[in-house]
Design a protein around this motif. Structure first.
Motif, short mmCIF file in Angstrom:
data_model
loop_
_atom_site.label_atom_id
_atom_site.label_comp_id
_atom_site.label_asym_id
_atom_site.label_seq_id
_atom_site.Cartn_x
_atom_site.Cartn_y
_atom_site.Cartn_z
N CYS A 40 37.21 63.42 66.20
CA CYS A 40 36.56 63.07 64.94
C CYS A 40 35.67 64.24 64.55
CB CYS A 40 35.73 61.81 65.12
SG CYS A 40 36.72 60.35 65.46
N ARG A 41 35.67 64.55 63.25
CA ARG A 41 34.86 65.66 62.73
C ARG A 41 33.67 65.09 61.96
NH1 ARG A 41 37.70 70.72 61.47
NH2 ARG A 41 36.34 70.76 59.67
N TYR A 42 32.49 65.51 62.37
CA TYR A 42 31.27 65.02 61.74
C TYR A 42 30.49 66.17 61.12
CZ TYR A 42 32.25 60.98 64.67
OH TYR A 42 32.85 59.91 65.28
N THR A 43 29.96 65.93 59.95
CA THR A 43 29.11 66.93 59.30
C THR A 43 27.64 66.50 59.32
OG1 THR A 43 29.54 65.94 57.13
CG2 THR A 43 30.93 67.81 57.80
N ARG A 44 27.37 65.39 59.98
CA ARG A 44 25.98 64.95 60.12
C ARG A 44 25.82 64.17 61.41
NH1 ARG A 44 23.93 60.18 57.25
NH2 ARG A 44 25.37 58.53 57.79
N GLY A 45 24.60 64.18 61.91
CA GLY A 45 24.33 63.49 63.16
C GLY A 45 22.85 63.27 63.35
N ILE A 46 22.53 62.73 64.51
CA ILE A 46 21.14 62.45 64.85
C ILE A 46 20.94 62.70 66.34
CG2 ILE A 46 21.58 59.98 65.22
CD1 ILE A 46 18.77 59.52 63.97
N ASN A 47 19.80 63.27 66.68
CA ASN A 47 19.42 63.46 68.08
C ASN A 47 18.58 62.26 68.52
OD1 ASN A 47 20.63 65.98 68.15
ND2 ASN A 47 18.75 67.08 67.75
N ILE A 48 18.96 61.66 69.64
CA ILE A 48 18.23 60.51 70.17
C ILE A 48 17.91 60.79 71.64
CG2 ILE A 48 18.36 58.05 70.73
CD1 ILE A 48 20.03 57.64 68.28
N PRO A 49 16.65 60.62 72.03
CA PRO A 49 16.28 60.81 73.43
C PRO A 49 17.03 59.85 74.35
CG PRO A 49 14.33 60.77 72.05
CD PRO A 49 15.48 60.34 71.18
N LEU A 50 17.32 60.31 75.54
CA LEU A 50 18.05 59.53 76.53
C LEU A 50 17.40 58.15 76.75
CD1 LEU A 50 20.24 59.22 78.71
CD2 LEU A 50 18.71 60.44 80.28
N ALA A 51 16.10 58.11 76.92
CA ALA A 51 15.41 56.83 77.16
C ALA A 51 15.64 55.85 76.01
CB ALA A 51 13.92 57.06 77.38
N ASP A 52 15.63 56.34 74.78
CA ASP A 52 15.83 55.46 73.62
C ASP A 52 17.26 54.94 73.58
OD1 ASP A 52 13.21 55.82 72.86
OD2 ASP A 52 13.65 57.14 71.18
N ILE A 53 18.26 55.81 73.78
CA ILE A 53 19.64 55.34 73.70
C ILE A 53 19.94 54.36 74.84
CG2 ILE A 53 20.84 57.16 74.98
CD1 ILE A 53 22.06 55.67 71.67
N GLU A 54 19.33 54.56 76.00
CA GLU A 54 19.52 53.61 77.10
C GLU A 54 18.97 52.23 76.71
OE1 GLU A 54 19.58 56.45 81.06
OE2 GLU A 54 17.64 55.75 80.33
N LYS A 55 17.79 52.20 76.08
CA LYS A 55 17.22 50.93 75.63
C LYS A 55 18.08 50.30 74.54
CE LYS A 55 12.45 52.07 76.72
NZ LYS A 55 11.15 52.46 76.16
N ILE A 56 18.53 51.11 73.59
CA ILE A 56 19.37 50.62 72.50
C ILE A 56 20.64 49.98 73.06
CG2 ILE A 56 20.82 51.37 70.57
CD1 ILE A 56 18.54 53.49 70.00
N LEU A 57 21.30 50.67 73.97
CA LEU A 57 22.54 50.16 74.53
C LEU A 57 22.32 48.93 75.41
CD1 LEU A 57 24.40 53.49 75.36
CD2 LEU A 57 24.67 52.00 73.35
N SER A 58 21.19 48.87 76.09
CA SER A 58 20.91 47.70 76.95
C SER A 58 20.67 46.44 76.12
CB SER A 58 19.72 47.98 77.86
OG SER A 58 18.50 47.93 77.13
N GLU A 59 20.32 46.60 74.86
CA GLU A 59 20.05 45.45 73.99
C GLU A 59 21.31 44.94 73.28
OE1 GLU A 59 16.92 46.71 71.38
OE2 GLU A 59 15.47 46.84 73.02
N LEU A 60 22.44 45.66 73.41
CA LEU A 60 23.66 45.23 72.74
C LEU A 60 24.19 43.95 73.37
CD1 LEU A 60 25.68 48.60 72.45
CD2 LEU A 60 24.31 47.47 70.66
N ASP A 61 24.64 43.02 72.53
CA ASP A 61 25.29 41.84 73.09
C ASP A 61 26.69 42.25 73.56
OD1 ASP A 61 27.10 41.81 70.88
OD2 ASP A 61 25.85 40.38 69.79
N ASN A 62 27.39 41.35 74.22
CA ASN A 62 28.68 41.67 74.84
C ASN A 62 29.69 42.21 73.81
OD1 ASN A 62 30.44 41.74 77.17
ND2 ASN A 62 31.54 40.07 76.17
N GLU A 63 29.80 41.56 72.68
CA GLU A 63 30.76 42.00 71.66
C GLU A 63 30.41 43.39 71.13
OE1 GLU A 63 32.10 40.57 67.27
OE2 GLU A 63 31.95 39.02 68.82
#
Length: 103
Positions: A24-47
């Protein structure tokens, strides 16, 4: 409220999407600290977690990893930063493709 900014790339960033068997080719993105992405992913429901894995199968969650973004992830990231950090990312949820770089 503080604001986080999207990164606009002059040269597209290519990220493998193993499920689609292409890059996939992206022309935009965002930097997220490891600790934040870990918290974000831990809050995802199963689906939501299954859908994240669909887009980022076998990707290690560590500094330097590039993830494929999608609308659901954009909303989840945006909600997390509003709730936990009192920050907005106005351009993130506009429906355009993006990548996440874990920093």
């Amino acid at each position: 409220m503080n604001q986080l900014s999207m990164i606009n790339e002059t040269t597209p960033v290519n990220i493998p999407h193993h499920t689609y068997k292409r890059e996939c080719r992206y022309t935009r993105g965002i930097n997220i600290p490891l600790a934040d992405i870990e918290k974000i992913l831990s809050e995802l429901d199963n689906e939501a977690h299954i859908y994240f894995e669909f887009h980022n199968i076998a990707k290690e969650i560590k500094q330097g990893t590039l993830l494929n973004g999608y609308a659901g992830l954009a909303s989840t990231i945006s909600d997390y930063y509003k709730r936990e950090k009192n920050m907005e990312i106005p351009e993130l949820t506009n429906g355009r493709d993006f990548y996440v770089k874990i920093v």
